[in-house]
Design an enzyme around this catalytic site. Structure first.
Site, PDB file in Angstrom:
ATOM      1  N   ARG A  84       0.826  -1.206   0.000  1.00  0.00           N
ATOM      2  CA  ARG A  84       0.000   0.000   0.000  1.00  0.00           C
ATOM      3  C   ARG A  84       0.866   1.264   0.000  1.00  0.00           C
ATOM      4  O   ARG A  84       0.532   2.257  -0.647  1.00  0.00           O
ATOM      5  CB  ARG A  84      -0.964  -0.022   1.187  1.00  0.00           C
ATOM      6  CG  ARG A  84      -2.073   1.003   1.065  1.00  0.00           C
ATOM      7  CD  ARG A  84      -3.162   0.785   2.086  1.00  0.00           C
ATOM      8  NE  ARG A  84      -2.661   0.916   3.442  1.00  0.00           N
ATOM      9  CZ  ARG A  84      -3.372   0.616   4.524  1.00  0.00           C
ATOM     10  NH1 ARG A  84      -4.605   0.159   4.408  1.00  0.00           N
ATOM     11  NH2 ARG A  84      -2.860   0.757   5.723  1.00  0.00           N
ATOM     12  N   LYS A 187      -2.686   6.476   1.292  1.00  0.00           N
ATOM     13  CA  LYS A 187      -2.513   7.026   2.636  1.00  0.00           C
ATOM     14  C   LYS A 187      -1.642   8.281   2.601  1.00  0.00           C
ATOM     15  O   LYS A 187      -0.530   8.307   3.132  1.00  0.00           O
ATOM     16  CB  LYS A 187      -1.932   5.950   3.567  1.00  0.00           C
ATOM     17  CG  LYS A 187      -2.828   5.727   4.793  1.00  0.00           C
ATOM     18  CD  LYS A 187      -2.418   4.519   5.589  1.00  0.00           C
ATOM     19  CE  LYS A 187      -2.892   4.624   7.019  1.00  0.00           C
ATOM     20  NZ  LYS A 187      -4.340   4.605   7.193  1.00  0.00           N
ATOM     21  N   GLU A 223     -16.587   6.533   3.704  1.00  0.00           N
ATOM     22  CA  GLU A 223     -15.989   5.988   4.914  1.00  0.00           C
ATOM     23  C   GLU A 223     -15.934   7.068   5.960  1.00  0.00           C
ATOM     24  O   GLU A 223     -16.376   8.191   5.751  1.00  0.00           O
ATOM     25  CB  GLU A 223     -14.608   5.378   4.643  1.00  0.00           C
ATOM     26  CG  GLU A 223     -13.544   6.355   4.214  1.00  0.00           C
ATOM     27  CD  GLU A 223     -12.148   5.732   4.160  1.00  0.00           C
ATOM     28  OE1 GLU A 223     -11.825   4.855   4.979  1.00  0.00           O
ATOM     29  OE2 GLU A 223     -11.373   6.158   3.297  1.00  0.00           O
TER      30      GLU A 223
HETATM   31  C1  LIG Z   1      -5.412   3.802   7.435  1.00  0.00           C
HETATM   32  C2  LIG Z   1      -6.830   4.078   7.071  1.00  0.00           C
HETATM   33  C3  LIG Z   1      -7.846   3.121   7.256  1.00  0.00           C
HETATM   34  C4  LIG Z   1      -7.616   1.795   7.913  1.00  0.00           C
HETATM   35  O1  LIG Z   1      -6.772   0.950   7.182  1.00  0.00           O
HETATM   36  P1  LIG Z   1      -6.146  -0.336   7.893  1.00  0.00           P
HETATM   37  O2  LIG Z   1      -5.244  -0.899   6.873  1.00  0.00           O
HETATM   38  O3  LIG Z   1      -7.257  -1.247   8.228  1.00  0.00           O
HETATM   39  O4  LIG Z   1      -5.449   0.166   9.111  1.00  0.00           O
HETATM   40  C5  LIG Z   1      -9.135   3.457   6.847  1.00  0.00           C
HETATM   41  N1  LIG Z   1      -9.415   4.655   6.301  1.00  0.00           N
HETATM   42  C6  LIG Z   1      -8.468   5.600   6.115  1.00  0.00           C
HETATM   43  C7  LIG Z   1      -8.839   6.888   5.501  1.00  0.00           C
HETATM   44  C8  LIG Z   1      -7.147   5.337   6.497  1.00  0.00           C
HETATM   45  O5  LIG Z   1      -6.218   6.276   6.315  1.00  0.00           O
END
Ligand SMILES: *Cc1c(COP(=O)(O)O)cnc(C)c1O
Length: 346
Positions: A84, A187, A223
């Site tokens: 990722r 991210k 989300e």
């Molecule tokens: C990091 C993140 C998540 C959660 O991802 P995981 O891999 O499950 O920790 C969900 N939404 C956003 C916007 C994120 O930055």
């Protein structure tokens, strides 16, 4: 593992930063990555015109390391975080960190900080924060040529110290954390700055966080600020939104696998209209920090949808998913999908 632990009350710490022994830094310069250096310094020098601070060339990750019931030290699906971070890097024209370097960093930084790994039974874990930033000094808007990849660790406490608490979510229609074809699916550090407004709005109105809608139609669930959204329909189906602007959560991906392959539930990843909220029996927000936190209430315009037990406690499906995933992480349940990566402590 029988090694000495730091003098920390691991069962009672929160989600906070602790100074540890060391972090590790790798520099990309003249077209190649160096071998990485462990450092006890909590600061690093940066050019004042580095692209990360002016133009947002910054991406991070988050994963956890656990001590299992049988004393192994394991990370949960770290190669997924490495992948990722590579997709975040590519989307922001940054130098991707090869998986071998990511794993080397993880092994070295965890070993250097082994006394900070919370012992089995404390329900705590060692949080690992990888960070990739553009370091080239330039004022023109173009990708950096030099990068730093940093990995730091800090022990974090059990998320649900006083049992599972339900969250209240507020659906917002006039705020977005990411554009449809923007950086929502990677991210990028800036996404968190964009999400602060929503979190502040939610907090002011007595909610835990906001639930964003798709920014084009304002009709489909997206989300929450830092977590994916999951619903359990009244017929037991696990549903989670599909959208271009959602960050693909590794927790959500794992929960979908558990729901489908281990529990035999129906699993759907598709656009979920706000009109479907009345058809939800349970809901949760999922991510590395909380695994899955039960949602008790969702407010959309003038309607408040109360879920399981009038919103007062976690529903049985969310609880079952939480127990299964944390059970795998602590080595209490079989790791059928090979998600645990063992870190050898020397
Ligand atoms: C990091 C993140 C998540 C959660 O991802 P995981 O891999 O499950 O920790 C969900 N939404 C956003 C916007 C994120 O930055």
């Amino acid at each position: 593992m029988s090694f000495k632990r730091a003098d920390i009350d691991f069962a009672n710490i929160g989600f906070q930063y602790f100074k540890t022994n060391a972090n590790i830094r790798y520099y990309f310069k003249d077209g190649k990555w160096d071998k990485g250096t462990l450092s006890s310094d909590e600061t690093f020098p940066m050019p004042i015109a580095a692209t990360c601070i002016h133009y947002g060339q910054a991406a991070f990750e988050g994963l956890k390391v656990f001590e299992t019931k049988d004393g192994r030290i394991v990370a949960f699906r770290p190669e997924e975080n490495a992948k990722r971070l590579q997709s975040s890097a590519k989307k922001m024209f940054m130098e991707p960190v090869p998986t071998e370097i990511f794993m080397d960093a993880l092994n070295r930084v965890v070993n250097a900080n082994k006394e900070f790994i919370p012992p089995y039974g404390s329900h705590a874990s060692l949080y690992v924060r990888p960070l990739l930033i553009g370091m080239t000094q330039q004022v023109g808007v173009k990708p950096a040529k030099d990068y730093m990849f940093l990995m730091l660790v800090t022990p974090v406490g059990p998320y649900f110290k006083n049992g599972f608490q339900t969250q209240k979510m507020l659906v917002v229609e006039d705020l977005d954390r990411a554009a449809e074809f923007g950086l929502g699916d990677v991210k990028a550090a800036g996404n968190y700055a964009a999400g602060l407004r929503g979190h502040e709005r939610a907090a002011q109105q007595g909610f835990t966080d906001v639930l964003y809608l798709d920014c084009k139609n304002r009709k489909y669930l997206d989300e929450s600020g830092p977590a994916n959204f999951v619903g359990i329909l009244k017929d037991g189906t696990y549903v989670t939104p599909a959208s271009h602007s959602i960050l693909p959560s590794i927790t959500n991906m794992s929960l979908r696998t558990i729901a489908k392959e281990d529990f035999g539930w129906k699993v759907e990843q598709r656009p979920i209209s706000v009109d479907e909220l009345g058809n939800f029996a349970e809901a949760g927000c999922c991510g590395t920090a909380a695994v899955v936190s039960p949602v008790g209430e969702i407010k959309y315009r003038d309607t408040t949808f109360k879920l399981y037990d009038d919103g007062k406690s976690a529903g049985p499906c969310i609880k079952k998913l939480y127990d299964e995933l944390t059970g795998i992480q602590y080595g209490e349940k079989a790791d059928k999908h090979n998600w645990l990566y063992e870190i050898k402590i020397d």
